[in-house]
Structure formats: C-alpha cells, structure tokens
Design a protein around this motif. Sequence first.
Motif, PDB file in Angstrom:
ATOM      1  N   ALA A  59     -15.080   3.159  -9.098  1.00 38.22           N
ATOM      2  CA  ALA A  59     -14.952   2.572  -7.761  1.00 38.22           C
ATOM      3  C   ALA A  59     -13.538   2.051  -7.522  1.00 38.22           C
ATOM      4  N   SER A  60     -12.944   1.444  -8.544  1.00 37.23           N
ATOM      5  CA  SER A  60     -11.583   0.923  -8.405  1.00 37.23           C
ATOM      6  C   SER A  60     -10.583   2.047  -8.169  1.00 37.23           C
ATOM      7  N   ALA A  61     -10.745   3.150  -8.907  1.00 43.69           N
ATOM      8  CA  ALA A  61      -9.831   4.287  -8.736  1.00 43.69           C
ATOM      9  C   ALA A  61     -10.007   4.933  -7.366  1.00 43.69           C
ATOM     10  N   GLY A  62     -11.233   4.938  -6.862  1.00 42.77           N
ATOM     11  CA  GLY A  62     -11.509   5.602  -5.595  1.00 42.77           C
ATOM     12  C   GLY A  62     -11.435   4.710  -4.377  1.00 42.77           C
ATOM     13  N   LYS A  63     -10.973   3.486  -4.556  1.00 39.18           N
ATOM     14  CA  LYS A  63     -10.910   2.549  -3.437  1.00 39.18           C
ATOM     15  C   LYS A  63      -9.751   2.903  -2.511  1.00 39.18           C
ATOM     16  N   GLU A  64     -10.014   2.941  -1.223  1.00 41.08           N
ATOM     17  CA  GLU A  64      -8.943   3.178  -0.254  1.00 41.08           C
ATOM     18  C   GLU A  64      -8.068   1.935  -0.160  1.00 41.08           C
ATOM     19  N   ARG A  65      -6.763   2.155  -0.216  1.00 43.33           N
ATOM     20  CA  ARG A  65      -5.820   1.040  -0.198  1.00 43.33           C
ATOM     21  C   ARG A  65      -4.829   1.218   0.942  1.00 43.33           C
ATOM     22  N   GLY A  66      -4.197   0.108   1.311  1.00 43.87           N
ATOM     23  CA  GLY A  66      -3.266   0.137   2.430  1.00 43.87           C
ATOM     24  C   GLY A  66      -1.826   0.297   2.039  1.00 43.87           C
ATOM     25  N   TYR A  67      -1.523   0.558   0.757  1.00 43.10           N
ATOM     26  CA  TYR A  67      -0.137   0.738   0.351  1.00 43.10           C
ATOM     27  C   TYR A  67       0.016   2.136  -0.241  1.00 43.10           C
ATOM     28  N   GLY A  68       1.266   2.546  -0.423  1.00 43.54           N
ATOM     29  CA  GLY A  68       1.517   3.854  -0.995  1.00 43.54           C
ATOM     30  C   GLY A  68       1.247   4.966   0.018  1.00 43.54           C
ATOM     31  N   ASP A  69       0.934   6.146  -0.507  1.00 43.90           N
ATOM     32  CA  ASP A  69       0.696   7.321   0.329  1.00 43.90           C
ATOM     33  C   ASP A  69      -0.747   7.311   0.828  1.00 43.90           C
ATOM     34  N   PRO A  70      -0.983   7.157   2.132  1.00 51.20           N
ATOM     35  CA  PRO A  70      -2.359   7.093   2.646  1.00 51.20           C
ATOM     36  C   PRO A  70      -3.169   8.337   2.311  1.00 51.20           C
ATOM     37  N   SER A  71      -2.537   9.516   2.348  1.00 48.66           N
ATOM     38  CA  SER A  71      -3.275  10.752   2.058  1.00 48.66           C
ATOM     39  C   SER A  71      -3.742  10.784   0.601  1.00 48.66           C
ATOM     40  N   PHE A  72      -2.946  10.202  -0.295  1.00 51.65           N
ATOM     41  CA  PHE A  72      -3.344  10.134  -1.708  1.00 51.65           C
ATOM     42  C   PHE A  72      -4.603   9.301  -1.864  1.00 51.65           C
ATOM     43  N   HIS A  73      -4.606   8.100  -1.281  1.00 48.57           N
ATOM     44  CA  HIS A  73      -5.762   7.215  -1.423  1.00 48.57           C
ATOM     45  C   HIS A  73      -6.991   7.794  -0.719  1.00 48.57           C
ATOM     46  N   LYS A  74      -6.776   8.509   0.375  1.00 49.37           N
ATOM     47  CA  LYS A  74      -7.900   9.141   1.057  1.00 49.37           C
ATOM     48  C   LYS A  74      -8.514  10.221   0.177  1.00 49.37           C
ATOM     49  N   CYS A  75      -7.661  10.986  -0.504  1.00 44.67           N
ATOM     50  CA  CYS A  75      -8.147  12.024  -1.406  1.00 44.67           C
ATOM     51  C   CYS A  75      -8.914  11.411  -2.571  1.00 44.67           C
ATOM     52  N   MET A  76      -8.378  10.320  -3.137  1.00 43.01           N
ATOM     53  CA  MET A  76      -9.057   9.646  -4.252  1.00 43.01           C
ATOM     54  C   MET A  76     -10.418   9.115  -3.802  1.00 43.01           C
ATOM     55  N   HIS A  77     -10.464   8.572  -2.585  1.00 44.43           N
ATOM     56  CA  HIS A  77     -11.718   8.021  -2.074  1.00 44.43           C
ATOM     57  C   HIS A  77     -12.749   9.130  -1.869  1.00 44.43           C
ATOM     58  N   ALA A  78     -12.302  10.272  -1.324  1.00 41.02           N
ATOM     59  CA  ALA A  78     -13.217  11.392  -1.109  1.00 41.02           C
ATOM     60  C   ALA A  78     -13.754  11.920  -2.433  1.00 41.02           C
TER      61      ALA A  78
END
Length: 413
Positions: free
Chosen positions: A161-180
């Motif tokens: 869950a921590s790895a896949g959490k959407e975050r507001g810093y860094g590359d948004p597309s990266f965090h979106k991919c991790m969340h998906a």
Amino acid sequence: MATAKAKRMTLPQIRKVSKNLRTEDLAALLEGIYKSCPDAADYLNLRLAGESFKSAFFAETQDLLHNCFFTKKGKAKLYLPEAKDIIDRYERICPDPDSILDLKLHYVEYGMEIIEYYTNIPDSLYRGVEQMFQTIAKDISGLEDADVARSLREKFDDRLASAGKERGYGDPSFHKCMHATYLGIYWPDKRRQAENDAANPKGQRAIQALADSPAGDVGAAQSEPAAITYSGGVLSKEDSDLFFELFYPLINYANEKLHVNDLTNIERNNIPDTKGLIDIANALWKNPSVIDDYLKESGSGLSPERQAIVRGFKRAVSEKFILERNLKNGGILISMDGNDVYQVRCLTTSFEEMFFYHPLPLMLSATLLPFRGIIITDGLFNVSNIIMGGGIKKEYKNIYSLAKRRNQIITAL
C-alpha cells in the motif's frame, strides 16, 4: 571454421548416471561442484545447513541490495542492473516466494526513498521502480494457489500500500502508474468478492464494473491529488502548513527532553520568545537522536509518510552560509565551511522578500532540512550586518558559477 560445441547431458541422463555412482564418488562430485561454482555452493548450504543459513543469506543479500542504492554514509547512488542481478541470483538459489517478494519490495522502497528525498531523478530510476513493482504484481497474480496469493498480499499489505500510494510530489505519472499497479494486485480478490455476491443486484453490477475495467485501471475514476507547486522560492501553502504541523510538536518534545528553556506549548501562532525557539531548534539539530525518541513516543501515531519526513530532519545542516543570490526556485546558499552550494526554498516568505533591503551577498546562520525531495530552512535565521567588499562578492560569485557549470548545486539532502 565451424564453432565447436560440447554436447551436454540432459537432466534425465544425469539422473540415470548419478543413480549408479558410489557414495564416495557422489560426495567427490558434490565437493567439486561446491568449489567450482559460488551459486552452487550457496545452494548446497541452503539445502544442507537449513534455516540458520537461509536467514543469514537473506540478510547478506539485503545488505548487497541496499549498497546498490546508498553509500555507507547514506548518500544515494544507483547501481540498478547490479541490484536486479542480486535479486535474480537469490531467486535462483532460494525459490521461496516470501523472501523473494520481500527483496523485490526492498528494491522498490529504496528507490522510492531516493525519489522522495532527491530532485533531478533519472528516468532509469522511475522505470526501474515501476518495472519491479509490476513484477511483484505479476508474481502474486501468477500464483496458481489463490490462498497462497492472498496470504502474500496480507503479509505485505502495508508495504504494498505504501509503494502504491498516490503522492503529490515527483512525477505524477509515475505515482499514478504505481497506484494502478497496486490496485491490480488486489483486483482478483475484488473479482472473487463480486462473484460471491452475485446473487444480489449490487453483486451483479460489481461484476459488470470489473469486467468493463482492466486490472490496471481499477480506481482510475478516483480524483487525483494536485501536484506540489512552488512559487517564488517558497513552499505551497499546503506544504508549509504540513511543515509547521510536524515541526512544532517536535520542538515541544525536544524542549521537554533537553530542558533548553521554560517555553511550553509552542505553536505557529503562539511564539512568545523567538530567541528561545531558536535555542530549542539549535539544541535539537545538535541532538538528532531526539527525533528517533520522538517517533517512538509522541510521533508514533503519524502516518508512514509523515514519519519519513520527520526522520529526514536528522540530516539537518546547521552552518553559517552566504546568501549569494535569489533565483526563481530558491535562494543560493554557500557554506562558509566547505563552499558547498545549496538551492534552498523558504517556508512562507522568500529570501528576497525577507532581506529586500540587505545587499547581497549576505552572511547568515541557518539550518537546512530535507523536505519531500527539496531543501528548505527551518525559518529561523541569525543575520550578520557585515558588508562584504567587491573581492569577496566576486569570490562567492565564482564559487556559484563553477558549481553551476559542474552541475554540483545541491538540491536535496
């Protein structure tokens, strides 16, 4: 000339031959394999020495993996191909789903830590972390035994869950991919739950919704958090609020531990003695172990992300600096001790606004802190009124220019 190629025995042939070997010949064969191949040596140790070796072998592999991401002093480095090779080797020698998944999650977590605390992240790190997390998802979903897959998800749920959490810093597309990818790990369970509820209309609608949405897109309709934005060298209001929310409880705790002065219940809008606050902060930065105590006690209820931010304050840099110039993304501070050049953002008011009437360069004492991939100050300064001559101004200008040409301006701690 044709390339010579040795004809190797097949596994069935090896089994047939080995059955006819005497015990002493078989022992000699194993000894030869042990000496000639390190992987085989570890494989034999794992099979013959049992759990004690397995535990030590895992810890050894984890250390090797950590060394691919960080130096002994904790600075980031990236040996991503070597890190993957280390995991692959462990997987060949010890095909245990739990420990393999554990190592792959460590790879993801080490990469995420660098992404959180540093700027100018190379694309290779984003890709490496994404691909490893996708590999984890495939490993879990590819298990034939649904109960084993569910057990792995439950065991590593917090870390996934921590790895896949959407975050507001860094590359948004990266965090979106991790969340998906994270949602995709749990998609089979959602499907089975919907099928179990198929007798009622809600269950039927859930099945249809899942059928219409591929695993990687589950939850795509959820609102995305706004990306962090910085303006004029200061934090956004949301991030400055977050800093103060974390900073003042830590300061109060530090004063209780270190007995610096009589100030209590210090809050953002209630600072009766600025000098007293500076004294507490300086004492805290000199005693970073207090931060560990705080996180174990008063700060134990913070979310993992907020704990990570507070833990990062242990890397505080408290020195005398020269404010050499103001840029769009923060002030340029040059350490008077080692001539290190830092790009630093302020909390709510930029250096330019604070020291509008002070000619640059300006000497000041400050504390630099890591905060979500950038460098900020704690907002507490001691400013010197020394006026610098032309020679000193030129010297620090040259230090900045040289650091810029060599790409040595420090933007993360």
